[in-house]
Structure formats: structure tokens, C-alpha cells
Design an enzyme around this catalytic site. Structure first.
Site, mmCIF file in Angstrom:
data_model
loop_
_atom_site.group_PDB
_atom_site.id
_atom_site.type_symbol
_atom_site.label_atom_id
_atom_site.label_comp_id
_atom_site.label_asym_id
_atom_site.label_seq_id
_atom_site.Cartn_x
_atom_site.Cartn_y
_atom_site.Cartn_z
ATOM 1 N N ILE A 1 0.839 -1.198 0.000
ATOM 2 C CA ILE A 1 0.000 0.000 0.000
ATOM 3 C C ILE A 1 0.874 1.248 0.000
ATOM 4 O O ILE A 1 0.604 2.216 -0.733
ATOM 5 C CB ILE A 1 -0.945 0.003 1.216
ATOM 6 C CG1 ILE A 1 -1.924 -1.168 1.130
ATOM 7 C CG2 ILE A 1 -1.724 1.320 1.295
ATOM 8 C CD1 ILE A 1 -2.744 -1.368 2.391
ATOM 9 N N VAL B 1 -5.362 4.290 8.191
ATOM 10 C CA VAL B 1 -6.068 3.395 7.277
ATOM 11 C C VAL B 1 -5.569 1.968 7.492
ATOM 12 O O VAL B 1 -5.674 1.121 6.611
ATOM 13 C CB VAL B 1 -5.915 3.826 5.798
ATOM 14 C CG1 VAL B 1 -6.730 5.061 5.505
ATOM 15 C CG2 VAL B 1 -4.448 4.052 5.430
ATOM 16 N N ARG C 1 -5.337 -0.283 11.224
ATOM 17 C CA ARG C 1 -6.255 -0.876 12.190
ATOM 18 C C ARG C 1 -6.491 0.115 13.319
ATOM 19 O O ARG C 1 -5.581 0.843 13.729
ATOM 20 C CB ARG C 1 -5.690 -2.192 12.744
ATOM 21 C CG ARG C 1 -5.771 -3.352 11.763
ATOM 22 C CD ARG C 1 -7.219 -3.770 11.521
ATOM 23 N NE ARG C 1 -7.346 -4.911 10.632
ATOM 24 C CZ ARG C 1 -7.528 -4.819 9.314
ATOM 25 N NH1 ARG C 1 -7.550 -3.632 8.742
ATOM 26 N NH2 ARG C 1 -7.683 -5.910 8.579
ATOM 27 N N ASP D 1 -10.069 6.147 9.003
ATOM 28 C CA ASP D 1 -10.959 5.182 8.360
ATOM 29 C C ASP D 1 -11.246 4.027 9.305
ATOM 30 O O ASP D 1 -12.201 3.280 9.090
ATOM 31 C CB ASP D 1 -10.337 4.651 7.061
ATOM 32 C CG ASP D 1 -11.275 3.720 6.321
ATOM 33 O OD1 ASP D 1 -12.383 4.157 5.963
ATOM 34 O OD2 ASP D 1 -10.907 2.536 6.111
ATOM 35 N N GLU E 1 -14.740 0.341 17.331
ATOM 36 C CA GLU E 1 -15.306 0.436 15.983
ATOM 37 C C GLU E 1 -16.552 -0.431 15.907
ATOM 38 O O GLU E 1 -16.474 -1.631 16.222
ATOM 39 C CB GLU E 1 -14.276 -0.041 14.950
ATOM 40 C CG GLU E 1 -14.700 0.171 13.523
ATOM 41 C CD GLU E 1 -13.621 -0.212 12.519
ATOM 42 O OE1 GLU E 1 -13.907 -1.090 11.668
ATOM 43 O OE2 GLU E 1 -12.512 0.350 12.597
ATOM 44 N N HIS F 1 -14.539 2.656 7.740
ATOM 45 C CA HIS F 1 -13.771 1.460 7.377
ATOM 46 C C HIS F 1 -14.093 1.022 5.950
ATOM 47 O O HIS F 1 -14.440 -0.140 5.692
ATOM 48 C CB HIS F 1 -14.046 0.331 8.370
ATOM 49 C CG HIS F 1 -12.935 -0.676 8.428
ATOM 50 N ND1 HIS F 1 -12.642 -1.422 9.548
ATOM 51 C CD2 HIS F 1 -12.037 -1.075 7.484
ATOM 52 C CE1 HIS F 1 -11.632 -2.232 9.305
ATOM 53 N NE2 HIS F 1 -11.245 -2.043 8.057
ATOM 54 N N ALA G 1 -11.900 2.075 3.260
ATOM 55 C CA ALA G 1 -10.750 2.430 2.417
ATOM 56 C C ALA G 1 -10.505 1.409 1.315
ATOM 57 O O ALA G 1 -10.089 1.773 0.208
ATOM 58 C CB ALA G 1 -9.491 2.589 3.277
#
Length: 307
Positions: free
Chosen positions: A150, A218, A220, A244, A249, A268, A270
């Protein structure tokens, strides 16, 4: 070879040779309410709950598991001995990188503040040309904490924008890491959740950052000690945060992060794209063909790997 797959149309199509199926592989399908009986050589994990996942990981005869996620924390530690684990970070790399770039540009242009003003039916024209909401990425120091697939995708996307991009890896010495954090205009978390990374951004870490620096997560949610982040934002020791993922969560409706004007939250998403399921099925097909042909598929998780 018998393999259990998610019960989704694109995965059911893999049983049909005329629709790009996988010859020589017996495919069966599970959902949250049903796991097929009998042994299986492999399981493709995706879009299921914890109870179903636990049942799938206990299927007799299991030799490998492919999780169609980048993260592995929901699987690692629950695998029977001797079962190989593969992830699918390549399925999500580009989308996460694009989402991160979108967040960088949105914050640089202050789009969140104008959206808030729109909700108040307010024409929020900047008072001065030097309004801090109207920046670009030119010359900014952007630190990618977790420099894998990424990170490399994001660095490529950032190339035309004139930013200076540096990466922090698990092998980066602590002194060098802290120096990069002190100089950063943006710190972007791209880390998995592991014992080494949980809570890695805490009050001490945040104290290293410049008052105007932004933090993006982006990776955890539990990479960040949320209370420490809230305090830093409320004390104006950060420019803002783009999240994100969060811990907890989803965020409770009363959580203070919702109300902070310099925080942008996405739920969440992304790695989500309109064609994600279709691409996941195609990746699964390629994975199974590699196995059938005696090749090692991409994405094997090395035992003991941190980040």
C-alpha cells in the site's frame, strides 16, 4: 481438492467451467448460517462472522486458509498447527492508497470544513488568501508508517503532488523513526494489528509531532490509543486526523471524535470498491489455479512476521 468458499454469486460462478471455473477442484459454499459438512483442503475466508469463521478454521483435513483481507489478526492465532495462511493485500492495495490520497487532498483543501458549512447553509468563503484550509501537498513531509504494498502504491500516487515521502518499517531504528515523526506534516498509518503495533501511537508518540501535523489511520483502529488522540486534538497539539478505522469500531454516537471539527471519519471503507467481490473471486480463481499447477500462490504469511 475440496475448497469452501463464500456463498456469493461471483464465487458460485467458479464452479462453472464456461464462466471461468477451476477444473479439478470441488467447490462448496458457506454462509453465516451454514458450513458444509465433511473435510476440506482449503477455506477462503471473507465476509463472515466470528462464529462461522471459528467453525471454518476447525474443518477436518484443512491444509491452507486464504483470507481475502489484508489484515490477518482475525485469523492468526486461531489456525490449527500446520495450516498455511495466505492473505490478499494485493486485492486492496490500490483502493486503500487512493482513499489515503483522497483524504490528504480533502484535508489540504479544507473540504471537511466547507462540508460542515454547507450543512449550516453557510457560504464559508475564506477571509484571506492565506487561509490554512486552502493548501496543497507541495513540499509537505509525508511519513508512511508501514511501508509495504500500500505504501508503495501511495508513494506512486503522490509523485505528481510534490510531497516528500519517507517510510518507516519494522526495521527502522527508533531514533530514525522519531526523527521522521518530528519532521512530518502527515503521518499515515498503514500497519497491521500485531502485539508490536497495538497502541504504537500514544501520548508519547503524539508528543513528537508538530502542532500542525495531521495523523491518518487506514490500518487498524487499535494502532492508536484513542483517548490520547482525542486529548491531543482537543489541546490543538495536532492539525487534525483522518480516520478510516477507530477503536472502538464503530464509534459510539456519543464519542467525542464525532464532534471535533478537525477530524474526518470514514466508516472502514478504504479498501471497498464497487467491483471488490468480483475481483475477490478472480483472485481466488488465480490462487486455486496456482495450487493446481503446483505453484506457490502469492500472499503466504510468514510465521512470526510483525510488519
Amino acid at each position: 481438492m475440496r475448497v469452501l468458499l463464500p456463498d456469493l454469486p461471483d464465487f458460485r460462478a467458479l464452479s462453472q467451467p464456461d464462466e471461468g471455473g477451476v477444473p479439478g477442484v470441488t467447490l462448496d459454499h458457506y454462509d453465516r448460517a451454514h458450513v458444509p459438512d465433511g473435510p476440506a483442503d482449503g477455506v477462503v475466508l471473507w465476509m463472515t462472522g466470528a462464529q462461522t469463521r471459528e467453525r471454518l478454521l476447525q474443518v477436518p483435513g484443512l491444509k491452507w486458509v486464504l483470507t481475502l483481507t489484508a489484515g490477518i489478526d482475525h485469523v492468526q492465532g486461531h489456525l490449527p498447527d500446520g495450516v498455511a495462511l495466505f492473505n490478499a493485500s494485493r486485492l486492496h492495495d490500490r483502493a486503500v492508497a487512493v482513499h489515503a490520497l483522497s483524504g490528504l487532498l480533502a484535508a489540504a483543501r479544507g473540504l471537511h470544513t466547507f462540508r460542515d458549512a454547507q450543512g449550516r447553509s453557510q457560504w464559508a468563503s475564506p477571509a484571506l488568501p492565506t487561509d490554512s484550509r486552502l493548501g496543497t501537498l507541495d513540499g509537505l513531509n509525508i511519513v508512511l508508517w508501514g511501508y509495504g504494498h500500500i505504501g508503495r502504491n501511495l508513494e506512486e500516487l503522490l509523485a505528481p503532488h510534490g510531497a516528500h515521502v519517507r517510510g518507516i518499517r519494522s526495521t527502522t531504528p527508533t531514533d530514525e523513526r522519531d526523527e521522521l515523526l518530528r519532521a512530518a506534516d502527515w503521518v499515515i498509518l498503514l500497519l497491521p494489528s500485531t502485539p508490536d503495533t497495538r497502541g504504537v501511537v500514544n501520548a508519547d508518540t503524539l508528543a513528537l509531532l508538530n502542532p500542525g501535523a495531521w495523523l491518518m489511520n487506514v490500518g487498524r483502529g487499535n494502532l492508536i490509543v484513542t483517548d490520547d488522540l482525542v486529548q491531543a486534538l482537543q489541546d490543538h497539539r495536532l492539525g487534525g486526523a483522518f480516520l478510516d478505522v477507530t477503536d472502538p469500531e464503530p464509534l459510539p454516537a456519543t464519542h467525542p471524535l464525532w464532534q471535533l471539527p478537525n477530524v474526518i471519519i470514514t466508516p472502514h471503507v478504504a479498501s471497498t470498491t464497487t467491483d471488490l467481490v468480483r475481483r475477490g473471486a478472480h483472485l481466488t480463481r488465480d490462487f486455486l489455479i496456482d495450487l493446481q499447477q503446483g505453484h506457490e500462490p502469492d500472499g503466504r504469511v510468514t510465521a512470526g512476521r510483525t510488519y
